[in-house]
Write a protein that holds these residues in place. Structure first.
Motif, mmCIF file in Angstrom:
data_model
loop_
_atom_site.group_PDB
_atom_site.id
_atom_site.type_symbol
_atom_site.label_atom_id
_atom_site.label_comp_id
_atom_site.label_asym_id
_atom_site.label_seq_id
_atom_site.Cartn_x
_atom_site.Cartn_y
_atom_site.Cartn_z
ATOM 1 N N GLY A 247 1.286 -1.371 -0.051
ATOM 2 C CA GLY A 247 -0.151 -0.215 0.116
ATOM 3 C C GLY A 247 0.658 1.651 0.168
ATOM 4 N N ILE A 248 1.857 0.639 0.609
ATOM 5 C CA ILE A 248 3.166 2.513 0.459
ATOM 6 C C ILE A 248 4.409 1.994 -0.500
ATOM 7 N N LYS A 249 4.424 2.915 -1.066
ATOM 8 C CA LYS A 249 5.666 2.942 -1.992
ATOM 9 C C LYS A 249 7.277 3.548 -1.170
ATOM 10 N N THR A 269 5.970 2.814 7.265
ATOM 11 C CA THR A 269 6.064 1.752 7.054
ATOM 12 C C THR A 269 4.964 1.212 6.895
ATOM 13 N N GLY A 272 0.927 1.516 7.938
ATOM 14 C CA GLY A 272 0.427 2.115 7.313
ATOM 15 C C GLY A 272 0.149 4.171 7.467
ATOM 16 N N ILE A 273 -0.685 4.206 5.943
ATOM 17 C CA ILE A 273 -0.818 6.025 6.043
ATOM 18 C C ILE A 273 -1.675 6.389 7.280
ATOM 19 N N ILE A 290 5.014 10.633 2.671
ATOM 20 C CA ILE A 290 3.987 9.705 2.736
ATOM 21 C C ILE A 290 3.816 9.124 0.801
ATOM 22 N N ASP A 292 1.849 6.708 -1.574
ATOM 23 C CA ASP A 292 1.440 5.469 -2.045
ATOM 24 C C ASP A 292 1.174 4.579 -2.833
ATOM 25 N N ASP A 293 0.725 3.353 -3.107
ATOM 26 C CA ASP A 293 0.573 2.650 -4.190
ATOM 27 C C ASP A 293 0.407 3.320 -5.775
ATOM 28 N N ARG A 296 -0.675 9.146 -4.674
ATOM 29 C CA ARG A 296 -0.663 9.837 -3.634
ATOM 30 C C ARG A 296 0.469 10.524 -2.895
ATOM 31 N N TYR A 298 0.909 12.335 0.330
ATOM 32 C CA TYR A 298 0.411 12.497 2.419
ATOM 33 C C TYR A 298 1.458 13.391 3.131
#
Length: 306
Positions: A247-249, A269, A272-273, A290, A292-293, A296, A298
């Motif tokens: 979910g997070i790049k 990581t 989570g966001i 952050i 995300d995949d 986006r 944040y």
């Protein structure tokens, strides 16, 4: 003048930049920083049977090991980070069963969820017992292993910076494979310009900002991963499930200290966001970005990109 030197240290690419009167002066100072990083590597590495980390792991489940004050202090700080992140940061990750997550091209299927969970059962920071009076470290369960992969580069960068400042370097950057610490100013008097890597194209940046007396660390799923059924699984393992985080790049942490920046990137990581940003927003003088995949971005409330 600005002088840079690149060395492979701790299995990573270190780039050390200092400003000084001439190249010879700069080289002498940089060599002091390199020796300091090599000293830390000898202490913390798990690849040498002469390191204190190896000795601690060898005695897991048997007996406590007396360690140097420096190592004891570092493990104490790691334990504090484990508590405030509720185990999302945990140096006992070294006990994970490597046969499940070797992240090479031969890996074509996910392990059974129950087997994956069993593979991380030795990960528990509460089983790292510290005796402050005797300066000993004891891993309660046989087979437990600690490792400093989540904090070691940042610690080395911070200590190298300290060594350079002690020896008269007023401006410079220690970049430990993306975990960097910058102090002072460029030759033109401006702050240092730092780029945040684009997780889709490592050779380019998606944002730049100016810093001084600040550290930055980035953890990304582009560093080591496997593709299974067209899904990317990164090398960051959730210690509670035994499965890679998704979910997070990338997570970038901006802090005053490189050790802290390095250590916080991985647990955010894992969290989570939403939980990760909420956690960072409770910390003073620390910022977070952050991606995300779905690309986006944040930002934490307290980040200052100036």
């Amino acid at each position: 003048m600005l002088h840079k030197q690149v060395e492979k240290l701790m299995g990573n690419r270190f780039e050390i930049s200092v400003i000084g009167p001439d190249e010879n002066w700069c080289t002498q100072k940089i060599n002091l920083a390199i020796e300091e990083i090599k000293r830390i590597e000898r202490l913390l590495t798990t690849f040498s049977n002469e390191s204190i980390t190896f000795e601690i792991n060898e005695n897991a489940g048997f007996q406590p090991v007396k360690v140097p004050d420096e190592v004891f202090g570092l493990i104490q700080r790691c334990q504090m980070l484990s508590k405030i992140t509720q185990g999302a940061f945990d140096i006992s990750y070294g006990g994970i069963d490597k046969k499940f997550w070797n992240f090479d091209l031969k890996m074509t299927a996910l392990p059974d969820p129950e087997a994956a969970k069993k593979s991380v059962e030795l990960i528990n920071y509460e089983n790292i017992i510290l005796d402050e009076t005797n300066k000993t470290v004891f891993l309660k369960k046989k087979g437990m292993r600690i490792g400093f992969g989540g904090i070691g580069k940042g610690y080395a960068a911070e200590m190298a910076k300290r060594k350079l400042i002690e020896n008269g370097v007023e401006s410079g950057i220690v970049n430990a494979a993306g975990d960097l610490s910058a102090w002072g100013y460029q030759e033109n008097g401006a702050p240092w310009t730092i780029g945040i890597a684009d997780p889709n194209l490592r050779t380019s940046t998606f944002s730049t900002f100016q810093i001084t007396n600040t550290s930055v660390a980035t953890s990304g799923n582009y560093e080591k991963f496997v593709m299974i059924n067209n899904k990317k699984y990164s090398h960051t393992i959730d210690p509670k499930t035994g499965y890679p985080v998704r979910g997070i790049k990338s997570v970038t942490i901006i802090a005053e200290n490189a050790e802290i920046a390095d250590a916080l990137a991985t647990p955010v990581t894992v969290m989570g966001i939403e939980v990760g940003l909420d956690f960072i927003n409770q910390l003073k003088h620390i910022g977070c970005i952050i991606i995300d995949d779905n690309d986006r971005k944040y930002f934490s409330n307290n980040i200052k990109l100036t």
